[in-house]
Design an enzyme around this catalytic site. Structure first.
Site, PDB file in Angstrom:
ATOM      1  N   THR A  67      -3.855   0.060  10.294  1.00 14.47           N
ATOM      2  CA  THR A  67      -2.915   1.134  10.599  1.00 14.47           C
ATOM      3  C   THR A  67      -1.598   0.532  11.076  1.00 14.47           C
ATOM      4  OG1 THR A  67      -2.675   3.230  11.753  1.00 14.47           O
ATOM      5  CG2 THR A  67      -3.931   1.557  12.907  1.00 14.47           C
ATOM      6  N   LYS A  71       0.438  -2.389   7.859  1.00 20.11           N
ATOM      7  CA  LYS A  71       0.047  -2.091   6.467  1.00 20.11           C
ATOM      8  C   LYS A  71       0.764  -2.987   5.456  1.00 20.11           C
ATOM      9  CE  LYS A  71      -1.482   2.635   7.116  1.00 20.11           C
ATOM     10  NZ  LYS A  71      -1.463   3.997   6.590  1.00 20.11           N
ATOM     11  N   ASP A 107      -5.441   6.304   0.936  1.00 18.78           N
ATOM     12  CA  ASP A 107      -4.823   7.582   1.327  1.00 18.78           C
ATOM     13  C   ASP A 107      -4.643   8.519   0.130  1.00 18.78           C
ATOM     14  OD1 ASP A 107      -4.600   7.244   4.055  1.00 18.78           O
ATOM     15  OD2 ASP A 107      -2.630   6.296   3.950  1.00 18.78           O
TER      16      ASP A 107
HETATM   17  P1  NAP Z   1       6.384   7.737   7.982  1.00 21.97           P
HETATM   18  O1  NAP Z   1       6.075   6.628   7.041  1.00 21.97           O
HETATM   19  O2  NAP Z   1       7.040   7.447   9.277  1.00 21.97           O
HETATM   20  O3  NAP Z   1       7.329   8.790   7.173  1.00 21.97           O
HETATM   21  C1  NAP Z   1       7.768   9.964   7.799  1.00 21.97           C
HETATM   22  C2  NAP Z   1       8.533  10.828   6.806  1.00 21.97           C
HETATM   23  O4  NAP Z   1       8.855  12.040   7.459  1.00 21.97           O
HETATM   24  C3  NAP Z   1       9.837  10.219   6.336  1.00 21.97           C
HETATM   25  O5  NAP Z   1      10.072  10.625   5.023  1.00 21.97           O
HETATM   26  C4  NAP Z   1      10.861  10.839   7.282  1.00 21.97           C
HETATM   27  O6  NAP Z   1      12.139  11.050   6.704  1.00 21.97           O
HETATM   28  C5  NAP Z   1      10.265  12.198   7.523  1.00 21.97           C
HETATM   29  N1  NAP Z   1      10.638  12.711   8.824  1.00 21.97           N
HETATM   30  C6  NAP Z   1      10.344  12.159  10.035  1.00 21.97           C
HETATM   31  N2  NAP Z   1      10.844  12.918  11.024  1.00 21.97           N
HETATM   32  C7  NAP Z   1      11.495  13.957  10.421  1.00 21.97           C
HETATM   33  C8  NAP Z   1      12.244  15.045  10.915  1.00 21.97           C
HETATM   34  N3  NAP Z   1      12.419  15.241  12.228  1.00 21.97           N
HETATM   35  N4  NAP Z   1      12.782  15.899  10.018  1.00 21.97           N
HETATM   36  C9  NAP Z   1      12.619  15.710   8.692  1.00 21.97           C
HETATM   37  N5  NAP Z   1      11.911  14.682   8.156  1.00 21.97           N
HETATM   38  C10 NAP Z   1      11.360  13.813   9.023  1.00 21.97           C
HETATM   39  O7  NAP Z   1       5.077   8.569   8.341  1.00 21.97           O
HETATM   40  P2  NAP Z   1       3.792   8.785   7.420  1.00 21.97           P
HETATM   41  O8  NAP Z   1       2.801   7.735   7.711  1.00 21.97           O
HETATM   42  O9  NAP Z   1       4.259   8.982   6.032  1.00 21.97           O
HETATM   43  O10 NAP Z   1       3.207  10.150   8.041  1.00 21.97           O
HETATM   44  C11 NAP Z   1       3.832  11.391   7.799  1.00 21.97           C
HETATM   45  C12 NAP Z   1       2.922  12.530   8.250  1.00 21.97           C
HETATM   46  O11 NAP Z   1       1.707  12.525   7.504  1.00 21.97           O
HETATM   47  C13 NAP Z   1       2.492  12.443   9.725  1.00 21.97           C
HETATM   48  O12 NAP Z   1       2.470  13.731  10.266  1.00 21.97           O
HETATM   49  C14 NAP Z   1       1.081  11.895   9.665  1.00 21.97           C
HETATM   50  O13 NAP Z   1       0.296  12.335  10.755  1.00 21.97           O
HETATM   51  C15 NAP Z   1       0.589  12.516   8.365  1.00 21.97           C
HETATM   52  N6  NAP Z   1      -0.473  11.708   7.751  1.00 21.97           N
HETATM   53  C16 NAP Z   1      -1.676  12.289   7.554  1.00 21.97           C
HETATM   54  C17 NAP Z   1      -2.685  11.581   6.963  1.00 21.97           C
HETATM   55  C18 NAP Z   1      -4.024  12.226   6.760  1.00 21.97           C
HETATM   56  O14 NAP Z   1      -4.982  11.506   6.496  1.00 21.97           O
HETATM   57  N7  NAP Z   1      -4.115  13.541   6.843  1.00 21.97           N
HETATM   58  C19 NAP Z   1      -2.475  10.255   6.546  1.00 21.97           C
HETATM   59  C20 NAP Z   1      -1.218   9.686   6.754  1.00 21.97           C
HETATM   60  C21 NAP Z   1      -0.212  10.433   7.371  1.00 21.97           C
HETATM   61  P3  NAP Z   1      13.278   9.922   6.612  1.00 21.97           P
HETATM   62  O15 NAP Z   1      12.861   9.029   5.467  1.00 21.97           O
HETATM   63  O16 NAP Z   1      14.488  10.706   6.318  1.00 21.97           O
HETATM   64  O17 NAP Z   1      13.295   9.221   7.944  1.00 21.97           O
END
Ligand code: NAP
Length: 286
Positions: A67, A71, A107
């Site tokens: 995690t 990664k 994922d």
């Molecule tokens: P990440 O790599 O940090 O990417 C976050 C994304 O969200 C980026 O595109 C970012 O945009 C955008 N973002 C962040 N804050 C924002 C805001 N205030 N307004 C608009 N856009 C925003 O995170 P991630 O690992 O992809 O995770 C994203 C979400 O998916 C999280 O909620 C996580 O808990 C969930 N998730 C769930 C699973 C599951 O198994 N269910 C697995 C992985 C992740 P910018 O590029 O513009 O910064």
């Protein structure tokens, strides 16, 4: 089962990692499957991801979950990776294949398995992906493999959005303006929130909820809380609303299968996960 000299070991590495749901999930899976395996959380400092891969080799650890923030470093440390991991440039899983350590990313397949389970047929559907981070890109790669009709990416950072769109090739587009976003949502069947918006009570919604109706299937990848403002609005407007629990569960069932070669005890894993998320959302002590 009390660990003995014969017990096989898996672990999650991360920083922070003590909050991880994976030990609970995988230890329950090992128990129900009757396997003499154990799973622990190992805090690994941010620059030490590659050393954790060496340690896995040296210590004979059988499987790793990876995690944040490791990664990419783990991906770069491994000679052998699956196509999914290569397309993302990151790994959430390391498994043994004979003498080789292989990096994988579960994922995207976990996301597809969850939708399959919810009887959502992705083929030829128009999709909107909100967010272009790790989860968004894994979802985009999986949607391409599932042969959807189109993928429109919505993201604040245009450069990251364009990189994600490129993964979708000819079926990808970036919705930059409010009217582009509105058009894409109106034409879509499937909307996936891969941003963290919705994790906090006072977060704004990631899209205008007035665009949602009974034609939509809305999958919020957030699993804590189990329901978000977006899912509540989707339900209120007649759309199908799915949270991120299915993806979380199935990225783990796929890991279990990689490590042990056995079928994952899906219902037992779902039950323990659901109970723990309910416990955490009620703010109950352990
Ligand atoms: P990440 O790599 O940090 O990417 C976050 C994304 O969200 C980026 O595109 C970012 O945009 C955008 N973002 C962040 N804050 C924002 C805001 N205030 N307004 C608009 N856009 C925003 O995170 P991630 O690992 O992809 O995770 C994203 C979400 O998916 C999280 O909620 C996580 O808990 C969930 N998730 C769930 C699973 C599951 O198994 N269910 C697995 C992985 C992740 P910018 O590029 O513009 O910064």
């Amino acid at each position: 089962m009390t660990p003995t000299g014969a017990t096989r070991v898996c672990a999650v590495i991360g920083d922070p990692v003590r909050h991880s749901l994976s030990p609970l999930l995988h230890n329950e899976a090992f128990r129900v499957a009757g396997l003499d395996w154990v799973y622990v959380a190992l805090p690994v400092a941010s620059l030490d991801g590659h050393r954790a891969v060496d340690a896995m080799r040296t210590l004979g650890i059988d499987g790793l979950s990876v995690t944040m923030p490791h990664k990419t470093a783990v991906f770069e440390s491994l000679e052998h990776v699956t196509d999914e991991a290569r397309s993302l440039g990151s790994c959430n899983t390391v498994f043994r294949d004979g003498d080789r350590l292989v990096g994988d990313s579960t994922d995207g397949r976990g996301f597809v398995r969850a939708l399959d389970e919810a009887q959502v047929d992705l083929a030829q559907k128009r999709c909107v992906v909100l967010g272009a981070g790790g989860a968004g890109r894994a979802v985009i790669a999986a949607l391409v493999a599932a042969k959807v009709a189109s993928i429109t990416v919505v993201n604040r950072d245009a450069e990251r959005a364009e990189q994600a769109v490129a993964m979708a090739g000819q079926i990808g587009a970036f919705a930059r303006s409010t009217s582009d976003i509105e058009d894409a949502v109106k034409q879509a069947t499937i909307i996936i929130n891969a941003t963290p918006l919705g994790m906090r009570e006072d977060d704004p919604l990631p899209i205008n909820p007035e665009l949602l109706n009974e034609q939509h299937i809305v999958n919020d990848l957030i699993y804590s809380p189990l329901s978000t403002g977006l899912l509540e609005e989707a339900t209120r407007r007649g759309a199908i609303a799915l949270n991120g629990l299915g993806m979380l569960l199935h990225q783990a069932t796929l890991q279990f299968e990689r490590w042990t070669g056995a079928a994952a005890p899906v219902e037992a894993m779902r039950a323990v996960l659901r109970a723990e998320l309910d416990r955490r959302s009620a703010g109950q002590p352990k």
